[in-house]
Design a protein around this motif. Structure first.
Motif, mmCIF file in Angstrom:
data_model
loop_
_atom_site.group_PDB
_atom_site.id
_atom_site.type_symbol
_atom_site.label_atom_id
_atom_site.label_comp_id
_atom_site.label_asym_id
_atom_site.label_seq_id
_atom_site.Cartn_x
_atom_site.Cartn_y
_atom_site.Cartn_z
ATOM 1 N N GLY A 164 0.828 -1.204 0.000
ATOM 2 C CA GLY A 164 0.000 0.000 0.000
ATOM 3 C C GLY A 164 0.861 1.253 0.000
ATOM 4 N N MET A 165 1.816 1.309 0.934
ATOM 5 C CA MET A 165 2.739 2.443 1.026
ATOM 6 C C MET A 165 4.163 1.935 1.217
ATOM 7 N N ASN A 166 4.455 1.338 2.326
ATOM 8 C CA ASN A 166 5.745 0.907 2.860
ATOM 9 C C ASN A 166 6.442 2.067 3.560
ATOM 10 N N LEU A 167 6.264 2.099 4.864
ATOM 11 C CA LEU A 167 6.822 3.208 5.636
ATOM 12 C C LEU A 167 8.313 3.054 5.899
ATOM 13 N N VAL A 168 8.839 1.827 5.807
ATOM 14 C CA VAL A 168 10.295 1.674 6.003
ATOM 15 C C VAL A 168 11.032 2.525 4.971
ATOM 16 N N ALA A 169 10.530 2.493 3.723
ATOM 17 C CA ALA A 169 11.173 3.274 2.656
ATOM 18 C C ALA A 169 11.187 4.756 2.984
ATOM 19 N N LYS A 170 10.228 5.199 3.771
ATOM 20 C CA LYS A 170 10.165 6.616 4.128
ATOM 21 C C LYS A 170 10.923 6.920 5.419
ATOM 22 N N GLU A 171 11.008 5.914 6.293
ATOM 23 C CA GLU A 171 11.657 6.168 7.584
ATOM 24 C C GLU A 171 13.180 6.195 7.470
ATOM 25 N N VAL A 172 13.730 5.303 6.637
ATOM 26 C CA VAL A 172 15.194 5.211 6.543
ATOM 27 C C VAL A 172 15.828 6.557 6.175
ATOM 28 N N PRO A 173 15.372 7.242 5.124
ATOM 29 C CA PRO A 173 16.025 8.511 4.777
ATOM 30 C C PRO A 173 15.930 9.553 5.893
ATOM 31 N N VAL A 174 14.883 9.480 6.695
ATOM 32 C CA VAL A 174 14.706 10.457 7.773
ATOM 33 C C VAL A 174 15.747 10.244 8.865
ATOM 34 N N VAL A 175 16.074 8.994 9.123
ATOM 35 C CA VAL A 175 16.932 8.656 10.260
ATOM 36 C C VAL A 175 18.397 8.476 9.847
ATOM 37 N N SER A 176 18.623 8.201 8.569
ATOM 38 C CA SER A 176 19.974 7.901 8.069
ATOM 39 C C SER A 176 20.995 8.966 8.490
ATOM 40 N N GLU A 177 22.204 8.506 8.870
ATOM 41 C CA GLU A 177 23.214 9.466 9.336
ATOM 42 C C GLU A 177 24.061 10.011 8.210
ATOM 43 N N ALA A 178 24.595 9.087 7.393
ATOM 44 C CA ALA A 178 25.551 9.546 6.374
ATOM 45 C C ALA A 178 24.954 9.499 4.977
ATOM 46 N N GLY A 179 23.654 9.285 4.890
ATOM 47 C CA GLY A 179 23.026 9.142 3.571
ATOM 48 C C GLY A 179 22.937 7.671 3.219
ATOM 49 N N CYS A 180 21.802 7.289 2.652
ATOM 50 C CA CYS A 180 21.564 5.876 2.389
ATOM 51 C C CYS A 180 20.937 5.754 1.003
ATOM 52 N N ALA A 181 21.487 4.890 0.169
ATOM 53 C CA ALA A 181 20.892 4.674 -1.158
ATOM 54 C C ALA A 181 19.689 3.749 -0.995
ATOM 55 N N LEU A 182 18.577 4.128 -1.597
ATOM 56 C CA LEU A 182 17.337 3.358 -1.417
ATOM 57 C C LEU A 182 17.022 2.551 -2.672
ATOM 58 N N VAL A 183 17.038 1.217 -2.535
ATOM 59 C CA VAL A 183 16.627 0.331 -3.632
ATOM 60 C C VAL A 183 15.167 -0.010 -3.372
ATOM 61 N N LEU A 184 14.287 0.449 -4.269
ATOM 62 C CA LEU A 184 12.855 0.432 -3.957
ATOM 63 C C LEU A 184 12.026 -0.196 -5.071
ATOM 64 N N SER A 185 11.171 -1.116 -4.667
ATOM 65 C CA SER A 185 10.245 -1.748 -5.613
ATOM 66 C C SER A 185 9.308 -0.713 -6.217
ATOM 67 N N ARG A 186 9.148 -0.806 -7.527
ATOM 68 C CA ARG A 186 8.213 0.130 -8.168
ATOM 69 C C ARG A 186 6.769 -0.246 -7.865
ATOM 70 N N GLU A 187 6.544 -1.361 -7.192
ATOM 71 C CA GLU A 187 5.190 -1.785 -6.810
ATOM 72 C C GLU A 187 4.819 -1.355 -5.393
ATOM 73 N N ALA A 188 5.696 -0.628 -4.727
ATOM 74 C CA ALA A 188 5.354 -0.082 -3.397
ATOM 75 C C ALA A 188 4.681 1.267 -3.595
ATOM 76 N N GLY A 189 3.660 1.559 -2.802
ATOM 77 C CA GLY A 189 2.999 2.856 -2.902
ATOM 78 C C GLY A 189 3.991 4.009 -2.756
ATOM 79 N N ALA A 190 4.991 3.820 -1.891
ATOM 80 C CA ALA A 190 5.979 4.877 -1.643
ATOM 81 C C ALA A 190 6.718 5.284 -2.919
ATOM 82 N N TYR A 191 6.760 4.379 -3.889
ATOM 83 C CA TYR A 191 7.492 4.669 -5.130
ATOM 84 C C TYR A 191 6.890 5.874 -5.857
ATOM 85 N N ALA A 192 5.590 6.069 -5.694
ATOM 86 C CA ALA A 192 4.929 7.196 -6.370
ATOM 87 C C ALA A 192 5.563 8.526 -5.958
ATOM 88 N N GLU A 193 6.056 8.605 -4.727
ATOM 89 C CA GLU A 193 6.657 9.863 -4.260
ATOM 90 C C GLU A 193 8.180 9.848 -4.274
#
Ligand code: F6P
Length: 486
Positions: free
Chosen positions: A397-426
């Motif tokens: 539906g969304m996947n909040l982990v994909a949204k939480e990691v960038p918020v908390v990441s210290e040195a920057g984190c590359a996000l590998v994200l399924s295009r089938e997650a709702g979060a991909y839209a943003e």
């Protein structure tokens, strides 16, 4: 309709409530408060006359209900966090058939496209019995809401478990303003039509009992509208870019897109408490100066953990330069262990993890850290140190982990994200998008993520964090409430 009070002006209904109970050996009940977007969202309501209606999920919850007048936990002497909570003691057999049978084995599988269709689903006599229990379970919610709601109150019905509630409630209380929100995807029409016609109609008309139905993405709202057109012959108006409307049998339901964001203030504060620091020290000691690929999921077939692990194995096989230089941290927390599919899936995750360790581990390197005990503080520690986050659901539906990691990441984190997650839209622009079924493609994306320059990672992470927090849980909740006033 009122059985004891009708003062609630804002009501929320969800299967899982904001609290759950445990029982000590001496019979004392202990309260555990839950988190999540809905709990944060509701905190935006200052009105003391709001009520959350939820189901008792286990024996200790049921005992708490018995000790509370009309199941109102706040009146039973329990500290439930400031809001009024009415917990429903639904017959345990009905609850099992409705929750495990219909909600999690049928609707969840349908909307996440999880069926292996040569054998499932099969709508037989047992499925018909489950459906009748599902109707009774939804009716119990509708009746409780009707009893608690003040004249003209706003009722916010949550998720696939309660898909029949909007129509049932409208029948009982036409004066109410009813909102519905679906936290999971909606199936494409061809797939949705696997449901027997009668059930398909009941699900759609159930939701259409609402004045406003919310979805995380336009894609899920469109899929719902397509089903309404094709199954019900409803009229859909797509002319407005921000919302759709569905007209059926003389009523109009507005469909809105409300993409729940990460709770930035909460996460940033929580991620620096002592328990997180302690876990961070442990993880750093285990990883050393190697790169990290982090994933955190509930262990559900839709999360695609198996293909994620296969991709990591392929990375180590096809690009041996990463051996000894990377550690995959995979937290796969228990979920819905009453269901055989989930237990089998957990066992399969553990099996492939052992295989990876056997194939690659050396005296000085553990390629994979798999943890299956739920630990939120440890998840936050992993978010903070991640070089790469892997979020590869089959559909989400969304996947909040994909949204939480960038918020908390210290040195920057590359996000590998399924295009089938709702979060991909943003997040599409700054994530590395993958087809979740493509194991080789996922391995390649992991390689690209691992080799991304620190500067690019930092820049992308900043933009990801901004997009991920665009709509706080509080704003998300209030925007839907406002929809009910227009
Ligand atoms: O993650 C999607 C979701 O539908 C949430 O909205 C909901 O809280 C949860 O799944 C239900 O899970 P459970 O069966 O553990 O209550």
């Amino acid at each position: 309709m009122a059985d004891h009070t009708t003062t609630a002006r804002v009501l929320v209904a969800s299967n899982r409530g904001p609290v759950s109970f445990g029982s000590a050996d001496d019979g004392t009940l202990t309260v555990k408060r839950g988190g999540g977007g809905l709990v944060s969202g509701l905190s935006a309501i200052e009105d003391p006359h709001s009520v959350w209606v939820c189901a008792a999920l286990g024996p200790a919850d049921r005992e708490a209900v018995r000790r509370s007048p009309h199941g109102r936990l706040d009146r039973g002497g329990f500290d439930v966090g400031g809001h009024a909570v009415r917990m429903l003691d639904i017959d345990p057999a009905d609850f099992d058939l409705a929750y495990n049978g219909v909600a999690n084995s049928t609707l969840w599988f349908l909307h996440h496209l999880l069926y292996a269709t040569p054998t499932a689903p099969a709508f037989d006599a047992a499925a018909a019995e489950q459906w009748r229990a599902f109707e009774r379970y939804n009716t119990a919610f509708a009746e409780a809401l009707a009893a608690e709601a003040a004249e003209g109150a706003a009722v916010m019905v949550q998720d696939y478990h309660l898909t029949l509630v909007p129509a049932l409630l409208r029948e009982l209380r036409p004066d109410l303003r009813i909102g519905y929100f679906l936290h999971i995807p909606w199936a494409p029409a061809d797939y949705f039509r696997m449901l027997p016609d009668e059930l398909a109609v009941a699900v759609l008309t159930g939701v259409l009992g609402a004045d406003h139905a919310g979805f995380h993405t336009r894609r899920w709202a469109e899929a719902f509208a397509d089903c309404c057109e094709q199954v019900l012959g409803a009229e859909v108006d797509r002319s407005d870019r921000t919302r759709l409307t569905v007209e059926h049998q003389g009523r109009t339901t507005r469909l809105g897109v409300h993409a729940l964001g990460a709770d930035a203030d909460f996460l940033r504060e929580r991620a620096h408490r002592a328990d997180v620091e302690e876990r961070l020290d442990h993880l750093r000691a285990a990883v050393g100066d190697r790169r990290t690929i982090v994933r955190v999921d509930r262990t559900e077939p839709s999360k695609n953990i198996l293909r994620g692990l296969q991709a990591y194995r392929h990375l180590l096989r096809s690009r041996p330069e990463w051996r000894e230089r990377v550690v995959h941290i995979a937290f796969a927390y228990p979920s819905r262990q009453d269901l055989a599919e989930y237990r089998d899936y957990t066992a399969a995750v553990q099996r492939i993890s052992r295989e990876i360790t056997e194939e690659f581990a050396t005296d000085s390197w553990q390629p994979l850290i798999l943890q299956v005990e739920d630990d939120f503080a440890r998840s936050l520690a992993a978010y903070r140190m991640a070089d790469v986050a892997l979020v590869n659901p089959i559909r989400d539906g969304m996947n909040l982990v994909a949204k939480e990691v960038p918020v908390v990441s210290e040195a920057g984190c590359a996000l590998v994200l399924s295009r089938e997650a709702g979060a991909y839209a943003e997040l599409a622009e700054d994530a590395l998008g993958i087809n979740p079924f493509d194991v080789v493609g996922t391995a390649e994306a992991l390689h690209r993520a691992l080799t991304m320059s620190p500067a690019e990672r930092t820049e992308r992470t900043k933009r990801l964090a901004a997009a991920a927090t665009a709509l706080s849980p509080q704003q998300w909740f209030l925007a839907q409430l406002a929809e009910l006033s227009s």
